[in-house]
Scaffold this motif. Structure first.
Motif, mmCIF file in Angstrom:
data_model
loop_
_atom_site.group_PDB
_atom_site.id
_atom_site.type_symbol
_atom_site.label_atom_id
_atom_site.label_comp_id
_atom_site.label_asym_id
_atom_site.label_seq_id
_atom_site.Cartn_x
_atom_site.Cartn_y
_atom_site.Cartn_z
ATOM 1 N N TYR A 85 0.881 -1.170 0.000
ATOM 2 C CA TYR A 85 0.000 0.000 0.000
ATOM 3 C C TYR A 85 0.912 1.211 0.000
ATOM 4 O O TYR A 85 1.728 1.380 0.905
ATOM 5 N N ILE A 87 1.470 5.578 -1.005
ATOM 6 C CA ILE A 87 0.891 6.897 -1.248
ATOM 7 C C ILE A 87 1.962 7.743 -1.916
ATOM 8 O O ILE A 87 3.095 7.831 -1.418
ATOM 9 N N ASP A 88 1.609 8.370 -3.044
ATOM 10 C CA ASP A 88 2.594 9.200 -3.746
ATOM 11 C C ASP A 88 2.614 10.615 -3.175
ATOM 12 O O ASP A 88 1.862 10.946 -2.250
ATOM 13 N N GLU A 90 1.477 13.328 -4.169
ATOM 14 C CA GLU A 90 0.221 14.078 -4.272
ATOM 15 C C GLU A 90 -0.871 13.519 -3.359
ATOM 16 O O GLU A 90 -1.992 14.018 -3.349
ATOM 17 N N GLY A 91 -0.555 12.465 -2.627
ATOM 18 C CA GLY A 91 -1.527 11.868 -1.722
ATOM 19 C C GLY A 91 -2.386 10.781 -2.347
ATOM 20 O O GLY A 91 -3.338 10.313 -1.721
ATOM 21 N N ASN A 92 -2.067 10.376 -3.580
ATOM 22 C CA ASN A 92 -2.822 9.318 -4.234
ATOM 23 C C ASN A 92 -2.349 7.960 -3.714
ATOM 24 O O ASN A 92 -1.166 7.648 -3.760
ATOM 25 N N ALA A 93 -3.290 7.178 -3.242
ATOM 26 C CA ALA A 93 -2.962 5.875 -2.671
ATOM 27 C C ALA A 93 -3.253 4.763 -3.664
ATOM 28 O O ALA A 93 -4.151 4.886 -4.509
ATOM 29 N N SER A 94 -2.491 3.671 -3.543
ATOM 30 C CA SER A 94 -2.741 2.512 -4.394
ATOM 31 C C SER A 94 -2.245 1.243 -3.712
ATOM 32 O O SER A 94 -1.343 1.276 -2.878
ATOM 33 N N ARG A 127 -12.143 -1.551 -3.218
ATOM 34 C CA ARG A 127 -12.225 -0.869 -4.515
ATOM 35 C C ARG A 127 -13.471 -0.002 -4.623
ATOM 36 O O ARG A 127 -13.419 1.113 -5.124
#
Length: 144
Positions: A85, A87-88, A90-94, A127
């Motif tokens: 898990y 987070i980049d 910019e705060g985008n998580a994946s 998701r």
């Protein structure tokens, strides 16, 4: 009226005498501990909350694939699931999921397992999101 099926239950307790971020958990009748790593100010006495999330996703993936393979009569000597898990900036998580299965599965079997992995119950809950209703109540601090 729609009927609801109970899937899971957990409780968490954080007291002032525990290490700073430690939380004692109970999932069903199973005791667990959550904490933050020492680098984040915790005592590292258990996995982080996100560690619990990725553990749930990994477990659900392995269990679902095992159930499916068993139903199909496929011989699977093992299933390994690795989840990250991230987070980049910019705060985008994946989530990134890697599933390892024995090399003797044919391409059609691998493809089918990949399709099933995308539809595990925890995958779908994460998701698609699940509403969370929160209620605050008062706790009895004197034990009375």
């Amino acid at each position: 009226m729609k009927t609801r099926r109970h899937i899971a239950h957990a409780t968490a307790s954080s007291g002032s005498t525990l290490p700073p971020w430690r939380v004692d958990l109970r999932a069903g009748h199973h005791p667990l501990v959550a904490d933050e790593p020492a680098s984040e100010g915790g005592g590292d006495t258990g996995t982080s909350p996100f560690g619990l999330v990725v553990s749930g996703l990994a477990a659900c993936t392995a269990m679902t694939l095992r159930m499916y393979a068993d139903r199909k009569g496929w011989e699977l000597s093992g299933i390994d699931v690795d989840i990250h898990y991230d987070i980049d900036e910019e705060g985008n998580a994946s989530f990134a999921r890697t599933v390892a299965v024995p090399g003797d599965l044919d391409p059609a079997q691998r493809q089918r397992l990949a399709e099933i992995a995308e539809r595990t119950p925890v995958t779908l809950a994460l998701r698609h999101g699940t509403p969370i209703a929160t209620v605050f109540t008062s706790m009895d601090v004197d034990g009375e």
